[in-house]
Design an enzyme around this catalytic site. Structure first.
Site, PDB file in Angstrom:
ATOM      1  N   HIS A  22      -7.374  -5.969  -0.153  1.00  0.00           N
ATOM      2  CA  HIS A  22      -6.192  -5.143   0.100  1.00  0.00           C
ATOM      3  C   HIS A  22      -5.292  -5.773   1.159  1.00  0.00           C
ATOM      4  CE1 HIS A  22      -3.937  -1.436  -0.142  1.00  0.00           C
ATOM      5  NE2 HIS A  22      -4.033  -1.230   1.162  1.00  0.00           N
ATOM      6  N   ASP A  81      -9.557  -5.443  -4.394  1.00  0.00           N
ATOM      7  CA  ASP A  81      -8.967  -4.451  -3.492  1.00  0.00           C
ATOM      8  C   ASP A  81      -9.861  -3.218  -3.493  1.00  0.00           C
ATOM      9  OD1 ASP A  81      -7.394  -2.406  -2.295  1.00  0.00           O
ATOM     10  OD2 ASP A  81      -5.555  -3.457  -2.843  1.00  0.00           O
ATOM     11  N   SER A  85       0.832  -1.201   0.000  1.00  0.00           N
ATOM     12  CA  SER A  85       0.000   0.000   0.000  1.00  0.00           C
ATOM     13  C   SER A  85       0.873   1.260   0.000  1.00  0.00           C
ATOM     14  CB  SER A  85      -0.950  -0.044   1.195  1.00  0.00           C
ATOM     15  OG  SER A  85      -1.999   0.879   1.052  1.00  0.00           O
TER      16      SER A  85
END
Length: 276
Positions: free
Chosen positions: A256, A227, A97
């Protein structure tokens, strides 16, 4: 020592496990978490004989809760400080991320010999925000909403993120894992509200186009196609075209947070890439 001090006086907490002469892997966590988010990977790889390193980003986890420097340039400089202090070479850098953006910025300007490979997992590059160059990005209103929710009730905001879209626990066929939700919330609340607030701008508005183009090492992009935090069409499917040595691996229906809730799958693929 489990801390290094940066040039601007910030104490950065890090973990350094495994043989000092083993091949190093460095892990970069997502917003607003800490190096603890890599537990499943750190234990897996240290038990495979690797040296594993993971740090808490400035203002996050156990690192100093400073008021300033919550931007990608400082994040990358902090990584370089840890790498230099431990004299790490031929490192595989793995970022999730926001940590994926941190990896891109660091690798693009790293000293020769420091980086061997890179992995971006559910990562934010090339940019999350809608711009003229990336018209299909997310509107500013999304990130303003993040800031408003954080400022109004950070604890509830973090609980809702972990219990909902982060791990896909809001999907009808997915069973929520209370301990995973609690651990996410614990990590988030360890960090500083100012660092997290400013970090939203860092992960949403930073354009990593030039960084991706400058990454001259084998790079694996791993992304779940469900995601809900960093949509794959706005990130991985664009980033892969900017890499000179890139490979994209898409995970059907994964979230995610797949590195945690699907750790067996992710760890096996990471190992294959590192040893390939």
């Amino acid at each position: 020592m489990t801390y290094i001090t940066t040039k601007d006086g910030v104490e950065i907490f890090f973990k350094d496990w495994g043989p000092r002469d083993a091949r190093p892997i460095m892990f970069h966590h997502g917003w607003p978490l800490s190096s603890d988010d890599w537990d499943a990977q750190l234990l897996f790889f240290v038990n495979k004989g690797y040296r594993v390193v993971a740090h808490d980003r400035r203002g996050h986890g156990r690192s100093l809760q400073v008021a300033d420097g919550h931007d990608m340039d400082h994040y990358a400089a902090d990584v370089a400080a840890v790498v230099a202090a431990l004299d790490l070479r031929d490192v595989v850098h793995i970022g999730h991320s926001t940590g994926g953006g941190e990896v891109a910025r660091y690798v693009a300007q790293a000293e020769p010999g420091r980086v061997a490979k890179a992995v971006l997992i559910g990562a934010v590059p090339p940019i999350m925000l809608k711009t003229e160059s990336y018209p299909n990005g997310l509107p500013m209103e999304v990130f303003d909403g993040f800031r408003a929710s954080l400022a109004a009730d950070r604890a509830s905001f973090y609980r809702d993120l972990a219990a909902g879209p982060f791990y896909g626990f809001n999907r009808p066929d997915v069973e929520p894992l209370p301990a995973v939700i609690d651990n996410w919330w614990r990590q988030g609340m360890m960090g500083g509200a100012k660092a997290h607030y400013d970090g939203i701008k860092a992960f949403s508005e930073t354009d990593f186009t030039d960084d991706l183009k400058a990454m001259n090492v084998p790079t694996l992009i791993m992304h779940g196609d469900d995601d809900q935090i960093v949509p794959i069409d706005n990130s991985a499917r664009l980033a892969i075209d900017l890499l000179s040595q890139g490979e994209l691996k898409v995970y059907p229906d994964l979230s995610h947070g797949m590195a945690t809730v699907n750790a067996d799958t992710i760890n096996a693929d990471l190992l294959a890439f590192i040893e390939g």
